[in-house]
Design a protein around this motif. Sequence first.
Motif, PDB file in Angstrom:
ATOM      1  N   VAL A 145       0.881  -1.221   0.004  1.00 56.18           N
ATOM      2  CA  VAL A 145      -0.205   0.202   0.189  1.00 56.18           C
ATOM      3  C   VAL A 145       1.048   1.037   0.609  1.00 56.18           C
ATOM      4  O   VAL A 145       1.041   2.415  -0.909  1.00 56.18           O
ATOM      5  CB  VAL A 145      -0.944  -0.383   1.078  1.00 56.18           C
ATOM      6  CG1 VAL A 145      -1.384   1.166   1.595  1.00 56.18           C
ATOM      7  CG2 VAL A 145      -2.003  -1.351   1.050  1.00 56.18           C
ATOM      8  N   ALA A 146       1.902   1.556   1.187  1.00 49.41           N
ATOM      9  CA  ALA A 146       3.299   3.048   0.836  1.00 49.41           C
ATOM     10  C   ALA A 146       3.245   2.688  -0.567  1.00 49.41           C
ATOM     11  O   ALA A 146       3.612   3.911  -0.640  1.00 49.41           O
ATOM     12  CB  ALA A 146       3.800   2.142   2.169  1.00 49.41           C
ATOM     13  N   ALA A 147       3.825   1.657  -1.211  1.00 51.31           N
ATOM     14  CA  ALA A 147       4.449   2.006  -2.194  1.00 51.31           C
ATOM     15  C   ALA A 147       3.588   2.331  -3.810  1.00 51.31           C
ATOM     16  O   ALA A 147       4.004   2.432  -4.925  1.00 51.31           O
ATOM     17  CB  ALA A 147       5.105   0.718  -2.653  1.00 51.31           C
ATOM     18  N   GLY A 148       2.224   2.125  -3.366  1.00 45.98           N
ATOM     19  CA  GLY A 148       1.278   2.569  -3.940  1.00 45.98           C
ATOM     20  C   GLY A 148       1.653   1.519  -4.655  1.00 45.98           C
ATOM     21  O   GLY A 148       0.471   1.638  -6.551  1.00 45.98           O
ATOM     22  N   LEU A 149       0.952   0.070  -4.868  1.00 49.06           N
ATOM     23  CA  LEU A 149       1.336  -1.411  -5.853  1.00 49.06           C
ATOM     24  C   LEU A 149       0.250  -1.905  -5.488  1.00 49.06           C
ATOM     25  O   LEU A 149      -0.829  -2.046  -6.695  1.00 49.06           O
ATOM     26  CB  LEU A 149       2.226  -2.244  -5.704  1.00 49.06           C
ATOM     27  CG  LEU A 149       3.892  -2.222  -6.164  1.00 49.06           C
ATOM     28  CD1 LEU A 149       4.712  -2.838  -4.829  1.00 49.06           C
ATOM     29  CD2 LEU A 149       4.282  -1.665  -6.932  1.00 49.06           C
ATOM     30  N   VAL A 150      -0.485  -1.492  -4.517  1.00 46.16           N
ATOM     31  CA  VAL A 150      -2.593  -1.832  -4.337  1.00 46.16           C
ATOM     32  C   VAL A 150      -2.956  -1.484  -3.390  1.00 46.16           C
ATOM     33  O   VAL A 150      -2.173  -0.447  -2.766  1.00 46.16           O
ATOM     34  CB  VAL A 150      -2.019  -3.203  -3.439  1.00 46.16           C
ATOM     35  CG1 VAL A 150      -3.457  -3.583  -3.220  1.00 46.16           C
ATOM     36  CG2 VAL A 150      -1.659  -4.862  -4.360  1.00 46.16           C
ATOM     37  N   VAL A 166      -5.272  -3.098  -8.443  1.00 46.91           N
ATOM     38  CA  VAL A 166      -3.421  -2.456  -8.792  1.00 46.91           C
ATOM     39  C   VAL A 166      -3.802  -1.050 -10.092  1.00 46.91           C
ATOM     40  O   VAL A 166      -4.667  -1.240 -10.886  1.00 46.91           O
ATOM     41  CB  VAL A 166      -2.783  -3.916  -8.844  1.00 46.91           C
ATOM     42  CG1 VAL A 166      -1.657  -3.565  -9.881  1.00 46.91           C
ATOM     43  CG2 VAL A 166      -2.964  -5.178  -8.296  1.00 46.91           C
ATOM     44  N   PRO A 167      -3.233  -0.065  -9.257  1.00 46.63           N
ATOM     45  CA  PRO A 167      -3.197   0.229 -10.738  1.00 46.63           C
ATOM     46  C   PRO A 167      -3.128  -0.136 -11.806  1.00 46.63           C
ATOM     47  O   PRO A 167      -1.560  -0.936 -11.934  1.00 46.63           O
ATOM     48  CB  PRO A 167      -2.087   1.571  -9.476  1.00 46.63           C
ATOM     49  CG  PRO A 167      -2.147   1.432  -8.627  1.00 46.63           C
ATOM     50  CD  PRO A 167      -2.433  -0.137  -8.715  1.00 46.63           C
ATOM     51  N   ASP A 168      -3.619   0.455 -13.173  1.00 51.24           N
ATOM     52  CA  ASP A 168      -3.223  -0.052 -13.976  1.00 51.24           C
ATOM     53  C   ASP A 168      -1.217   0.155 -14.426  1.00 51.24           C
ATOM     54  O   ASP A 168      -1.008  -0.439 -15.660  1.00 51.24           O
ATOM     55  CB  ASP A 168      -3.900   1.180 -15.037  1.00 51.24           C
ATOM     56  CG  ASP A 168      -5.487   0.730 -15.231  1.00 51.24           C
ATOM     57  OD1 ASP A 168      -5.173   0.251 -14.703  1.00 51.24           O
ATOM     58  OD2 ASP A 168      -6.217   1.981 -15.840  1.00 51.24           O
ATOM     59  N   ARG A 169      -0.904   1.236 -14.000  1.00 52.83           N
ATOM     60  CA  ARG A 169       0.116   1.343 -14.963  1.00 52.83           C
ATOM     61  C   ARG A 169       1.620   0.550 -14.192  1.00 52.83           C
ATOM     62  O   ARG A 169       2.329  -0.679 -14.352  1.00 52.83           O
ATOM     63  CB  ARG A 169       1.268   2.537 -13.497  1.00 52.83           C
ATOM     64  CG  ARG A 169       2.531   3.042 -13.838  1.00 52.83           C
ATOM     65  CD  ARG A 169       3.074   3.230 -15.994  1.00 52.83           C
ATOM     66  NE  ARG A 169       4.700   3.281 -15.627  1.00 52.83           N
ATOM     67  CZ  ARG A 169       5.336   2.393 -16.213  1.00 52.83           C
ATOM     68  NH1 ARG A 169       4.906   0.812 -16.166  1.00 52.83           N
ATOM     69  NH2 ARG A 169       7.188   2.252 -15.995  1.00 52.83           N
ATOM     70  N   VAL A 170       1.068  -0.350 -12.891  1.00 51.84           N
ATOM     71  CA  VAL A 170       1.451  -1.649 -12.339  1.00 51.84           C
ATOM     72  C   VAL A 170       1.508  -2.629 -12.938  1.00 51.84           C
ATOM     73  O   VAL A 170       2.449  -3.685 -13.290  1.00 51.84           O
ATOM     74  CB  VAL A 170       1.226  -1.556 -11.287  1.00 51.84           C
ATOM     75  CG1 VAL A 170       2.354  -3.315  -9.813  1.00 51.84           C
ATOM     76  CG2 VAL A 170       1.797  -0.010  -9.630  1.00 51.84           C
ATOM     77  N   THR A 171       0.099  -2.753 -13.340  1.00 48.70           N
ATOM     78  CA  THR A 171       0.029  -4.329 -14.510  1.00 48.70           C
ATOM     79  C   THR A 171       0.327  -3.715 -15.926  1.00 48.70           C
ATOM     80  O   THR A 171       1.843  -4.588 -16.165  1.00 48.70           O
ATOM     81  CB  THR A 171      -1.110  -4.000 -14.796  1.00 48.70           C
ATOM     82  OG1 THR A 171      -2.211  -4.097 -13.292  1.00 48.70           O
ATOM     83  CG2 THR A 171      -2.122  -5.381 -15.449  1.00 48.70           C
ATOM     84  N   ALA A 172       0.436  -2.685 -16.045  1.00 48.61           N
ATOM     85  CA  ALA A 172       1.055  -1.964 -17.464  1.00 48.61           C
ATOM     86  C   ALA A 172       2.615  -2.683 -17.392  1.00 48.61           C
ATOM     87  O   ALA A 172       3.121  -2.866 -18.582  1.00 48.61           O
ATOM     88  CB  ALA A 172       1.419  -1.077 -17.959  1.00 48.61           C
ATOM     89  N   HIS A 173       3.244  -2.347 -16.582  1.00 47.08           N
ATOM     90  CA  HIS A 173       4.636  -2.835 -16.448  1.00 47.08           C
ATOM     91  C   HIS A 173       5.277  -4.124 -15.948  1.00 47.08           C
ATOM     92  O   HIS A 173       5.982  -4.480 -16.610  1.00 47.08           O
ATOM     93  CB  HIS A 173       5.592  -1.773 -15.113  1.00 47.08           C
ATOM     94  CG  HIS A 173       6.065  -2.286 -14.457  1.00 47.08           C
ATOM     95  ND1 HIS A 173       8.090  -1.535 -14.683  1.00 47.08           N
ATOM     96  CD2 HIS A 173       7.226  -2.976 -13.496  1.00 47.08           C
ATOM     97  CE1 HIS A 173       8.831  -2.482 -14.244  1.00 47.08           C
ATOM     98  NE2 HIS A 173       9.088  -2.656 -13.734  1.00 47.08           N
TER      99      HIS A 173
END
Length: 697
Positions: A145-150, A166-173
């Motif tokens: 959570v703190a890292a913004g992954l979830v 999960v933010p779209d940017r993490v999935t895209a990465h």
Amino acid sequence: MEDLWEALGHIERRVRHAVALRRETDPEPNDPYRGQYLTPAAAERILESRDAFRPVPDHAQGAPPPPAEGRIAALAADFALVPPDVDLLLIAMAPDIDPRFERLYGYLNDDLTRRRATIGLALELCGLPAAGSGRFRFSPSAPLVAAGLVEVREDERPLLSRVLRVPDRVTAHLLGDDGVDGRLHGLVRVAGPREEPDACPTTLRVAAALGTGSGLVHLLDRGGDPGRLAADALLTAGLRPLVVDAAALAAAPEPVRTARILATEARLSGAGLVLGPLETLAPERPGGAALIDGLCEAFGGASPLIMYGKKTWDPLWAGESPVTFSVLPPDPADAARRWRRALTAAGTTTGNPAGAPAGIAAGTAAAEARLLDATRAYRLDSGQIRRAAAVASRLAALEKRPVEAQDLRTAVRAQNGAGLARLARRIEPTVGWDDLVLPPATRHQLSDLALRARHREQVLGRWRMRPGGGRGRGIVALFAGESGTGKTMSAEVVAADLGMELYVVDLSSVVDKYIGETEKNLERIFVEASDVNAVLLFDEADAVFGKRSQVKDAHDRHANVESAYLLQRIESFDGIAVLTTNLRANLDEAFTRRLDVVADFPVPDEQQRLALWERCLGTEVPRDPGLDLRTCAARFELTGGSIRACAVTAAYQAAESGRPLDTGQLVSAVLAEYRKLGRLVLDSEFGPWLERTRRGD
């Protein structure tokens, strides 16, 4: 991406096993309305059950071994994730990759409308205790959570019922996409590669500092190009430079949340952040300081953070203190090389190849000297140089010719912001040295002013001829003389020679009767003037730069405070300023010591008056053959401003009469000017024309 597909395969087997277990205890597994209502029998089963979730045996989980390579392994290493965190991340991300998980999660959530994993479901699938340490993996300080992954959504629900996303940017990465997060569109750009193969010593030192401690660096702008230096330092350190628009960040609806998104983006892409100028964030205000502190906390040493600005770093802005480096102005020759590279690139982009290899941008020694002479007076960063080069190239392309010095001057003026125009009157110079009629000594002093402005970076910067004491690198001149002797016009000529605009400060908008307001108005003017390539003119400067007096009451004390402030501010000024006064004795002697050039403007003599009459009448006004300008110059002792006024008045009379301009009309205009100035009209000066003027001849 093979590691990702393999990991998701394990997640799918876990979900299948969970679905099978749920069906074993479901009396009506084929009910089409399941999840939309609760039957009495189902309610009874819930009351009889001790645990909402049963741990899944390890043999049924098919738990994958920790990935040894690939993006999942890199993500786990970069964000310090343990295997259960990776599993939870993949479970939350599964519906974004495979739509089958939406229906399966809806079934497992016992609610067909909730098609994402909840905290409770994710913990169940991982075999983690919902009532124990498992739930704390989704606390605000937990790595995911703190890292913004979830992201944990629906805060109004009980913890275990909250949805995970999960933010779209993490999935895209994880799917192999390295593009910048779409939520940062218009806020961040990726800086291009270094312009030069060899980094300067300051760049190398900044790059080394990025790898120590928290990686927080502050670049103190002393007239250089801190934004480009920061990007070069990150590239030298092998990192991707993300350049943030400080104004857009400050205007974001939730700037602190945006700061966390920036931190996540930097860690995902192996990048460092470049932010500035800090003045845009208004760090002296609580909101600006909170944003800077939020940025420092979000990055927390995980990624480098470089901030720059003209203000010294205040420890109250953040809990972490940075390593500070001063960024000095570039060498004029180095700036000329940047100009040539930018012009070459712009010539190719605008479809005007002739604009790149020829003219002022050519690679010959003579062209290099012309380019250096044309640009040495300007103070621009790399972005402004790139934009100005594009404008200059387009101007040349319109006429299908090489770029010349005049194109550069026009393009540089286009880079000046509108901030100073709101505080002073903008004048685009239209006169040159040939339009001045001045004594040789005064012309020499004006030339000295232009010379100082051109070479100040070399003399005051590289040669350090003005060190210490908080002194700036500005040039301040005083033009002293009677009204109409050409002081304002001379300032316009100097600005034209330097290829700059002239800004005339309106003292009526500066001087304020309320204590402290005059200083605030002047400070805004000085700050804006330091950021533009222009000449700042304080007309009738003795109104604000007057002598300090003996203190007899509060008004005297306040006036002296204003003068003391101006003494300090003029000395730390980084621009070009001209003060004009009708009486030099009115200025405080302390100001005189701080002046670089003092030019005296005497009343013109007979020869100069004749030249002024010729210049003011020009070549377009029809003249009578008997027009006697030499007699007018000898008889009437007028300043240049008065001569111009007389010439305009006489031209109106000639236009009305329909005849060429004659001596009588000119003398009539002089008589009107004498009366306007309150001067005595003497027979010895006007002679026979006086009686003719009275008769109206």
